[in-house]
Design a protein around this motif. Structure first.
Motif, PDB file in Angstrom:
ATOM      1  N   UNK C 368       0.839  -1.209   0.000  1.00  0.00           N
ATOM      2  CA  UNK C 368       0.000   0.000   0.000  1.00  0.00           C
ATOM      3  C   UNK C 368       0.872   1.257   0.000  1.00  0.00           C
ATOM      4  N   UNK C 375       0.059   6.807   2.704  1.00  0.00           N
ATOM      5  CA  UNK C 375      -0.456   5.799   3.635  1.00  0.00           C
ATOM      6  C   UNK C 375       0.548   5.477   4.733  1.00  0.00           C
ATOM      7  N   UNK C 378       0.041   5.737   8.496  1.00  0.00           N
ATOM      8  CA  UNK C 378      -0.624   4.720   9.315  1.00  0.00           C
ATOM      9  C   UNK C 378       0.367   3.730   9.919  1.00  0.00           C
ATOM     10  N   UNK C 379       1.657   4.013   9.777  1.00  0.00           N
ATOM     11  CA  UNK C 379       2.655   3.093  10.322  1.00  0.00           C
ATOM     12  C   UNK C 379       2.408   2.821  11.795  1.00  0.00           C
ATOM     13  N   UNK C 380       2.477   1.548  12.163  1.00  0.00           N
ATOM     14  CA  UNK C 380       2.292   1.098  13.552  1.00  0.00           C
ATOM     15  C   UNK C 380       0.875   1.314  14.066  1.00  0.00           C
ATOM     16  N   UNK C 381      -0.054   1.466  13.164  1.00  0.00           N
ATOM     17  CA  UNK C 381      -1.457   1.521  13.584  1.00  0.00           C
ATOM     18  C   UNK C 381      -1.966   0.100  13.781  1.00  0.00           C
ATOM     19  N   UNK C 382      -2.832  -0.064  14.754  1.00  0.00           N
ATOM     20  CA  UNK C 382      -3.393  -1.388  15.019  1.00  0.00           C
ATOM     21  C   UNK C 382      -4.167  -1.892  13.811  1.00  0.00           C
ATOM     22  N   UNK C 383      -4.794  -0.965  13.112  1.00  0.00           N
ATOM     23  CA  UNK C 383      -5.558  -1.342  11.926  1.00  0.00           C
ATOM     24  C   UNK C 383      -4.655  -1.984  10.888  1.00  0.00           C
ATOM     25  N   UNK C 385      -1.800  -3.474  11.398  1.00  0.00           N
ATOM     26  CA  UNK C 385      -1.389  -4.799  11.866  1.00  0.00           C
ATOM     27  C   UNK C 385      -2.481  -5.823  11.581  1.00  0.00           C
ATOM     28  N   UNK C 386      -3.729  -5.394  11.740  1.00  0.00           N
ATOM     29  CA  UNK C 386      -4.831  -6.332  11.511  1.00  0.00           C
ATOM     30  C   UNK C 386      -4.966  -6.713  10.044  1.00  0.00           C
ATOM     31  N   UNK C 387      -4.885  -5.702   9.161  1.00  0.00           N
ATOM     32  CA  UNK C 387      -5.036  -6.076   7.745  1.00  0.00           C
ATOM     33  C   UNK C 387      -3.821  -6.872   7.272  1.00  0.00           C
TER      34      UNK C 387
END
Lengths: 262, 263, 413
Positions: C368, C375, C378-383, C385-387
């Protein structure tokens, strides 16, 4: 619907109990009180007054508006309309009038990790009153040894006793007791009932609710009977028994309810 | 608000004696200590803690905050029947929750840094930012918890709403950002992204923390724009203001509702 | 190692010849030969000139006879009055043990401390160069040796500084054991073939530690490239061998451990890449063998653009990188096999040393970010990690072919 005409709403009259010799002055005056919760009428034009140094029982079936009436007096619930005067203060945003009220909710819930003593001292701090405290119940219930323990270790009965102690502690002019004997053993119930009667002797006004009719018979000078948010009867207890032609209060109330429901 | 202090005093005592606050402290204590033992420098430990802090602190704050208020409901009624104004009571209760939570977090994370002697260079300022972010997130999500508990009479609904708020802020929001990025990538996105980031306290905390580390260099042009903004006094001030606003605004809205509420 | 052997043999042949019929000329202040220029005027091919300690200010010294110039410790040539300090135009010149300093910046010509111009068989060794625009400069020269020199630049700006070791249009040069820093590029090659570059240390240069273009069939062994402004960038070249080098701490938004641009048919083996923002960035580079390297704590370990094809990544070690592999397309013709991945969570039931579950080193987030750079916020976002996790379980967007079918369970020590 109920028709108010079927039973006369009796205004407060002279004391019926010979022991009561004092005035007809009211400690609480309620005028045209209305409150609805999401379209449900809890109080619908309630007007009444509670006499000084009298014990008034507010009775009625569940959801009749008893709690709402008590809570509006305490300022816990805001009425949609009407006016409440407690001890000469109009109940609005002002909160200082509650200094003269002792309240005992139905069940005693306190911060779990505080000791009984801390709960009492917290309330003392909040009241900030320097007047001498009424710790009679503390001894009567033999509660002092329990005060050092954290609330979560106390039994339901002990918590309820603590609850009662708090209501009487500050020698209030008005006691509001919600099912005061619920959850207490007969001995404790007796102690609290005696205490209520003694308070009246010394001029304290009492408003209480109870499901136990014998208790009301034992204690109440007056009865306010609520049904679906309206007052069905308001007057001396003996008057109620006389009007319905029943000797026992229980039957008198039952008659009132049937009359109201039909 | 004269009774706030009195209420706070006793509520603090109650909360601090609670078992779960001890567990909460221990979790951070153990985690931080273990990270140090597994050979992290101060800065690396902060970086590893960052993800946990950004998830756990808001979750615990909002869950415990709502549960606490529901649990104390009967006692609140008793207190409200005393000569106490509602504002004092509400603020006292809030302080009684937010202060132990924030303190427990700060102690849990901070102590291991002390006894591992700071873990060496660079950890100091990063640790400071981590602690500050965690404390502000605690305040914000406790405020949100109080708002939720005041808005929802029903405990189950309130609990659901609390989890939902957390989920929105911690996870879903970033999904929305990703959708924005992937669908509008032809346009210059740095400024809108900056605004979007500022609006979510968790994202704000995350980005602000990231920029404290070398890792910011991986963030390319977008990172450079963010770095410049948050590096400026205005940017720092604004970020701090927004984080504080996330505590103040929900608290004030909650207070408004609390003052009008029927018990 | 073949090339190293050839060099040794060549050295053995040259040395006796230069030493054979030597006449020694001594340069010393206050004597009749007070300058190197004076010595050179009386020198014959094969002579040995010794420079005694002292600071010599001379105009550009042109060395047009094949001699050996050797400085005593403390023999310093200051370029205050010169353009190039030493300009060598004769074959078979050796310059040894001199200190040369202060070579002015010029925007017109490439002034150097030592410049070899169209010569063969030159040697520059054990010299120390300080504060020079260019250090050692070879143009159109062949069969030369540059070794054990130290060049410390003045670390100003990229436009005001030149390169420490600069080779243009030269071939068969040995560059070894030099230490260079503070220049624009540490080692710079353009149109150089057949060079051997080994055991050099190139650090703290403003732009690249090593930079070459159009320089085929050169070898780079055991060098250290660290803390250079933009790391190492090599371009438009085929047949490169890079073995045993260290690429370290090249950290910054435009820094690369090793940037490969249109590098073909080359080997990158047994190198260590540590703490670089991007350890290897490959674009337009084909048929590379990347083997036995260690990628430790980099931002990106390998960024491989879709225009790079048929590259082979085997038995490398990937540890603690923010992104192990990134690419900008779903299709990739690079092959990964038998690498060790610290991010691998698989198991090895049959105990053959390889994980039973293939490893997909490309995180969805890496893909991405390649396609939509903003984008990265969004580094180290939980989201994220989930995707990433979801994608790892059921890949739909990441390159299907970019899979390590046999990930190593342990890295052999």
């Amino acid at each position: 619907m109920t028709s108010p005409e079927r039973l006369p709403v009796v205004p407060p009259v002279a004391p019926t109990t010979p022991r009561l010799v004092t005035s007809t002055a009211a400690i609480v005056e309620v005028t045209d009180l209305g409150k609805s919760f999401g379209g449900l009428m809890a109080l619908d034009g309630v007007s009444t007054s509670f006499g000084v140094a009298r014990i008034t029982a507010v009775v009625g079936p569940n959801a009749a508006g008893k709690s709402t009436l008590i809570k509006t007096i305490l300022g816990l619930v805001r009425p949609d309309r009407g006016r409440i005067i407690v001890n000469g203060h109009v109940v609005t945003q002002d909160w200082d009038y509650r200094r003269g009220i002792g309240y005992m909710p139905q069940a005693g819930h306190f911060p779990e990790n505080l000791t009984g003593r801390e709960v009492l001292s917290m309330l003392k701090h909040l009241r900030g009153s320097s007047a001498e405290l009424d710790e009679e119940l503390l001894d009567a219930f033999a509660l002092r040894p329990e005060l050092g323990k954290q609330v979560r270790t106390l039994s339901g009965g002990t918590r309820q006793k603590l609850n009662a102690v708090i209501a009487f502690l500050f020698r209030p002019a008005l006691l509001i007791l919600d099912e005061p004997t619920a959850g207490l053993d007969p001995v404790a119930s007796g102690i609290i009932k005696d205490k209520i009667l003694r308070c009246r002797e010394s001029g304290t006004s009492v408003v209480l609710t109870s499901h136990i009719m014998s208790e009301i018979e034992e204690l109440a000078d007056s009865v306010v009977f609520l049904l679906e948010g309206r007052i069905q009867f308001d007057g001396p207890r003996l008057e109620l028994q006389r009007l319905t032609g029943h000797q026992s209060l229980e039957r008198a109330i039952a008659a009132l309810m049937q009359g109201g429901a039909s | 608000m004269k009774s706030t202090g009195k209420i706070l005093r006793y509520q603090l005592r109650d909360v601090i004696r609670g078992r779960w606050i001890l567990v909460y402290t221990l979790v951070f204590l153990l985690m931080t200590d273990v990270l140090f033992r597994f050979g992290g420098s101060g800065e690396r430990v902060v970086l590893s803690l960052m993800n946990v802090v950004l998830l756990l602190v808001p979750l615990v704050s909002i869950i415990f905050g709502t549960m606490y208020l529901y649990h104390a409901r009967e006692f609140i009624v008793l207190l409200l029947a005393q000569p106490v104004d509602r504002t004092s009571l509400f603020l006292g209760l809030y302080g009684g929750m937010a202060i132990p939570l924030a303190g427990s977090y700060a102690v849990g994370v901070g102590l291991p840094f002390l006894w591992h002697a700071g873990g060496g260079g660079g950890g100091g300022s990063a640790l400071g930012v981590l602690l500050l972010t965690g404390v502000l997130l605690t305040c914000a999500f406790t405020a949100l918890a109080f708002l939720v508990a005041v808005l929802f009479e029903d405990r189950a609904k309130g609990f659901g709403a609390a989890v939902l708020v957390w989920l929105l802020a911690a996870v879903v929001y970033d999904g929305v950002i990703l959708i924005v990025v992937t669908s509008l990538w032809r346009y210059p996105l740095e400024r809108p992204l900056l605004v979007l980031t500022m609006l979510n306290p968790i994202d704000l905390g995350r980005v602000f923390l990231l920029l404290q580390f070398d890792i910011a260099a991986l963030m390319g042009y977008t990172g450079a724009v963010f770095s410049r903004f948050f590096g400026s006094a205005v940017g720092k001030g604004l970020a701090l203001t927004v984080l504080v606003a996330w505590s103040v605004v929900p608290l004030l809205v909650g207070l408004r509702r609390f003052r009008m509420k029927d018990f | 190692m073949n090339r190293a052997v050839i060099w040794s043999v060549w050295l053995g042949l040259v040395t006796p010849f230069t030493g054979g019929t030597a006449q020694e000329i001594v340069v010393q202040k206050g004597t009749s030969v007070a300058t190197l220029s004076a010595a050179l005027r009386r020198a014959h091919p094969g002579d040995h000139i010794v420079v005694r300690p002292g600071i010599y200010y001379e105009p550009t010294i042109v060395i047009d006879v094949p001699v050996t110039i050797e400085g005593d410790s403390g023999a310093v040539f200051d370029g205050r009055d010169a353009e190039d300090v030493l300009l060598v135009t004769a074959d078979s010149v050796t310059i040894r043990g001199l200190t040369i300093r202060h070579v002015a910046t010029s925007y017109i010509d490439d002034r150097a401390a030592i410049k070899f111009q169209e010569v063969t068989g030159c040697v520059a060794e054990y010299n120390r160069i300080e504060d020079a625009f260019f250090g050692i400069y070879l143009a159109k020269s062949t069969d030369c040796i540059i070794r054990h020199n130290v060049a410390i630049g003045r670390k100003t700006t990229k436009t005001k500084s030149g390169n420490a070791i600069h080779l243009w249009n030269s071939r068969d040069v040995l560059v070894e054991d030099n230490t260079v820093s503070g220049h624009r590029d540490g080692i710079y090659f353009e149109f150089v073939t057949g060079a051997m570059v080994r055991r050099n240390v190139s650090t703290d240069n403003l732009r690249y530690g090593l930079h070459f273009m159009f320089s085929h069939q050169c070898e780079y062994w055991d060098n250290v490239f660290a803390r250079n402004g933009s790391g190492v960038a090599v371009m438009y070249t085929k047949g490169v061998t890079m073995v045993g080098n260290r690429f370290e701490d090249n950290w910054g938004s435009a820094a690369f451990g090793l940037l490969l641009k249109e590098i073909n048919d080359s080997r990158v083996e047994d190198n260590i890449f540590r703490s670089n923002s991007v350890a290897i960035h490959a674009e337009g580079s084909n048929r590379l063998t990347v083997k036995g390297n260690e990628f430790i704590a980099n931002g990106w370990a390998v960024k491989i653009m879709a225009n790079s094809i048929d590259n082979e990544f085997t038995r490398n070690r990937f540890v603690g990188n923010a992104f192990d592999v990134a690419t900008n397309s779903r299709s990739s013709s690079s092959r990964f096999s038998e690498n060790y991945w610290s991010a691998y969570r698989g198991y090895d039931l049959d105990r053959d040393g390889y994980g039973d579950v293939p490893f997909r080193p490309v995180r969805l987030f890496a893909l991405l970010v390649e396609q939509y750079p903003p984008a990265i916020i969004l580094m180290r976002s939980a989201f994220v990690d989930m995707i990433d996790l979801a994608e790892r379980v059921m890949p739909i967007l990441t390159p299907e072919t970019l899979v390590d079918e046999h990930p190593l369970m342990e890295w052999p020590q």
